[in-house]
Scaffold this motif. Structure first.
Motif, short mmCIF file in Angstrom:
data_model
loop_
_atom_site.label_atom_id
_atom_site.label_comp_id
_atom_site.label_asym_id
_atom_site.label_seq_id
_atom_site.Cartn_x
_atom_site.Cartn_y
_atom_site.Cartn_z
N GLY A 84 0.82 -1.20 0.00
CA GLY A 84 0.00 0.00 0.00
C GLY A 84 0.86 1.25 0.00
N GLN A 85 0.53 2.20 -0.86
CA GLN A 85 1.33 3.42 -1.00
C GLN A 85 0.40 4.63 -0.94
N THR A 90 -4.74 11.91 0.39
CA THR A 90 -4.42 12.50 -0.91
C THR A 90 -3.04 12.14 -1.44
N LYS A 91 -2.17 11.62 -0.60
CA LYS A 91 -0.80 11.38 -1.03
C LYS A 91 -0.63 10.00 -1.67
N GLY A 92 0.57 9.76 -2.18
CA GLY A 92 0.88 8.46 -2.74
C GLY A 92 0.11 8.20 -4.01
N LEU A 93 -0.38 6.98 -4.15
CA LEU A 93 -1.10 6.58 -5.36
C LEU A 93 -2.45 7.27 -5.49
N ASN A 94 -2.89 7.99 -4.46
CA ASN A 94 -4.13 8.75 -4.58
C ASN A 94 -4.05 9.83 -5.65
N HIS A 95 -2.83 10.25 -6.01
CA HIS A 95 -2.65 11.24 -7.08
C HIS A 95 -3.14 10.71 -8.43
N PHE A 96 -3.21 9.38 -8.56
CA PHE A 96 -3.57 8.79 -9.85
C PHE A 96 -5.06 8.49 -9.98
N ALA A 97 -5.83 8.81 -8.96
CA ALA A 97 -7.25 8.45 -8.94
C ALA A 97 -8.09 9.43 -9.74
#
Length: 670
Positions: A84-85, A90-97
């Motif tokens: 999990g990243q 909002t950070k990590g892979l949440n930027h790609f959502a």
């Protein structure tokens, strides 16, 4: 799988005046629509936040203004990651959502990426959940151009094709996991695929792209991901916090060789925190060691009760894994009880030894013995290197199956749970008996349930199988389920209730709160009362205690029978019976009755066991001993045990020292 380059990156252009140093914006311009991107990271450790922000910014800019001339708009990416990243916000892979940016996600853990979670639950992307260890190892298979990975990890769980093959929604149709039989044994085959872009992170890079990790808390699978992309004909983007001149880095410290790196991005400090919870800790990077006393003790609540009971399952000289959440408390209890040095604590991203951190620092650790790459840690785990694992208990059923991965619209994912729970010789699931508004009180060593939680954890059948009870029973694995009020053990009959907390009514507080009736073969024994008192439990003595058979020694020449009960506890009738059987076994064939010398130092016996114990001792004295000499430095025990023996007509005198007892015993034996 092919190694033909997909990206316009001529070798003559790789070494320019700045070497491989580019801005994050320039780096993400090299990513093409439809690319498969592999990212390194564990929660916030080792994640390239600067690059992720730049990729998100490119997508939003192109969505609003259109792509630059000659540039295709970024879209339909596949994201692959092992651990999990994210920070849960909002950070990590949440930027790609973002709708349109992502087409497919193959992830090990989804709990920290709510944006991607929603897209998966709402059937807007293809979504897979595979075991964390499998994905981290699959990067090496991709690098070596192997067709895939063959493993027993995942059998019987939701990853098994018979139970869904790791697919998380109706939109996900391609089978990437197959069931195969080899020599009559079932295995799962995880298919390999090319990696077009690797996004990794380190501390320092030189102009040639060599990357070191001296300030990173973990090394993770960064090298494996970089190698997988390089050998797939893709590109490698490495985020660092500082630069060095060419040929100035110590070769032994280089973790990712420059021949595998295409772009180096120097991050802004705010986007290169050591974890998502800590800007920089010298302890996490093993720059210094911290005093164990600096870790504050837990308050005596339900979490500590569970951690304390679980800690009794620890074994000296064992290798242990602690999961995230509730299991973290076991490290705190072990530290408080001063037993942290008796075993080796590990966590799946590659930590060996030390004290694991929690929360958004999870994955990092202090006072470690070693940090190894995550794929190698899972090699060690999968091969049976773990003696015991402590993992969270979210939902369990009558067969002992466990669900920690999916609850209705909430998608947590399995992470390393499947690898760890299947491979450990012994697994202990820990968690509160039920969830939501649970309110307990602890009074005079007893547990009082003032309000039960409104969400049952023990249900008739779990909705998502992260752990297969049946598969564990077939393999003879020892499995316990530890809660604040009781303990269950997994057998071929299902869950058996073995222990109950003092003050708990079995029917009212346990059975009535479950979705099924557990197996109750006999009255369950009481959980150790020390767990429910806000004083040290003496766990070190318990862990260093001898096996019962090792406490007896017969000297045939001197006709002496030595019994060492130092640190031993008699808590149940089972303990009393075990002593009787051991003495009978040891002296069954002895022709001349020996004189017994018994060490009662640090011996403890529960008050309700005194009658049964003294009755057992009386019979042993009559049947097997010529006489008995006892000693203990505890005046309280001398009085208590002496009175009990006197009432049964047994010589009550107990000496204060071993020397006095030995001299008396030798005279009697002579």
């Amino acid at each position: 799988m092919t190694a033909t380059p997909r990206h316009p990156f001529p070798s003559s252009a790789r070494l320019v005046e700045r070497g491989k140093i580019v801005s994050a914006r320039e780096a993400v311009r090299l990513i093409r629509p439809g690319d498969t991107i592999a990212t390194s990271g564990f929660v916030g450790v080792g994640f390239a936040e600067e690059v992720a922000i730049a990729l998100e910014a490119r997508y939003l800019e192109e969505k609003e203004q259109g792509a630059a001339e000659g540039q295709e708009p970024i879209a339909n990416l596949t994201i692959v990651y092992a651990a999990g990243q994210g920070d849960g916000r909002t950070k990590g892979l949440n930027h790609f959502a973002h709708e349109g940016l992502i087409k497919r996600v193959i992830g090990g853990h989804w709990g920290l990426v709510p944006g991607l979670q929603r897209m998966a639950i709402e059937n807007r992307i293809e979504a897979y959940n595979l075991p964390q260890g499998v994905i981290s190892q699959l990067f090496r298979d991709i690098a070596a151009h192997r067709p895939g990975q063959l493993s027993s990890v995942g059998l019987g769980t939701f990853v098994d094709p018979r139970n869904g093959g790791g697919k998380l929604n109706a939109r996900t149709t391609e089978d990437i996991v197959r069931l195969m039989q080899i020599d009559g044994t079932d295995f799962l085959y995880y298919k390999a695929f090319p990696i077009d872009v690797a996004i990794v992170r380190g501390t320092t890079a030189d102009l040639n792209g060599n990357v070191t990790m001296e300030k990173e808390a973990l090394t993770l699978e960064a090298l494996s991901i970089a190698m997988a992309a390089r050998n797939s004909g893709g590109i490698v983007i490495a985020q660092v916090e500082r630069l060095a001149e060419s040929n100035t880095l110590h070769s032994r410290q280089v973790k990712i060789p420059g021949v595998m790196v295409d772009c180096v991005v120097v991050a802004r400090p705010e986007n290169h925190w050591q974890t998502f919870g800590e800007q920089y800790s010298a302890a996490f990077s093993s720059e210094l060691r911290v005093a164990a006393s600096s870790v504050p003790p837990m308050p005596l609540n339900e979490r500590k009760i569970i951690a304390r009971r679980a800690a009794f399952e620890l074994m000296a000289n064992s290798v242990v894994n602690l999961g995230i959440g509730m299991p973290e408390g076991i490290a705190s209890v072990a530290n408080e009880e001063q037993v942290i040095d008796l075993f080796t604590m590990t966590t799946e991203p590659g930590v060996i030894g030390g004290i694991p951190a929690g929360g958004l620092n999870f994955g990092a650790a202090t006072n470690t013995q070693a940090i190894i790459d995550q794929p190698y840690q899972f090699d060690f785990y999968d091969g049976g290197g773990l003696d015991i694992a402590f993992l969270g208990l979210a939902q369990a059923d009558r067969e002992g199956n466990l669900n920690v991965s999916k609850f209705g619209p909430k998608l947590a994912g399995a992470g390393g749970f499947i690898n760890i729970s299947q491979a450990a010789k012994k697994v202990v699931f820990v968690g509160t008996f039920n969830a939501g508004k649970l309110d307990i009180a602890i009074d005079d060593g007893k547990l009082d349930i003032r309000r039960d939680g409104d969400c049952r954890k023990f249900v008739d059948a779990v909705e998502h199988r992260t752990f297969s009870g049946r598969y564990a029973v077939e393999r003879g694995q020892t499995v316990l389920y530890v809660t604040e009020r009781c303990v269950f053990e997994l057998t071929n009959e299902g869950l058996v209730l073995t222990e109950v907390a003092p003050g708990i009514d079995v029917e009212r507080d346990i059975v009535a709160q479950m979705g099924f009736r557990p197996v109750i073969k006999s009255p369950p024994r009481l959980m150790d009362e020390r767990i429910f008192r806000d004083t040290p439990m003496g766990l070190r003595n318990a862990l260093l205690g001898l096996d019962l058979s090792e406490r007896f020694s017969y000297d045939a020449e001197k006709h002496l029978f030595f019994i060492n009960f130092e640190g031993h506890e008699v808590a149940t009738l089972h303990d009393v019976e075990a002593i009787r059987r051991e003495v009978e076994n040891q002296l069954a064939n002895v022709e001349v009755k020996p004189h017994a010398i018994v060490n009662y130092d640090n011996f403890s016996i529960r008050p309700e066991m005194l009658d049964a114990y003294s009755e057992m001792v009386t019979k042993l004295v009559d049947d097997f001993y010529d006489g008995v000499t006892r000693y203990t430095t505890s005046s309280f025990l001398r009085m208590k045990l002496g009175d009990a023996l006197k009432q049964r007509g047994v010589a009550p005198y107990i000496y204060e020292s071993a020397q006095e007892a030995r001299e008396h015993g030798t005279r009697r034996a002579g």
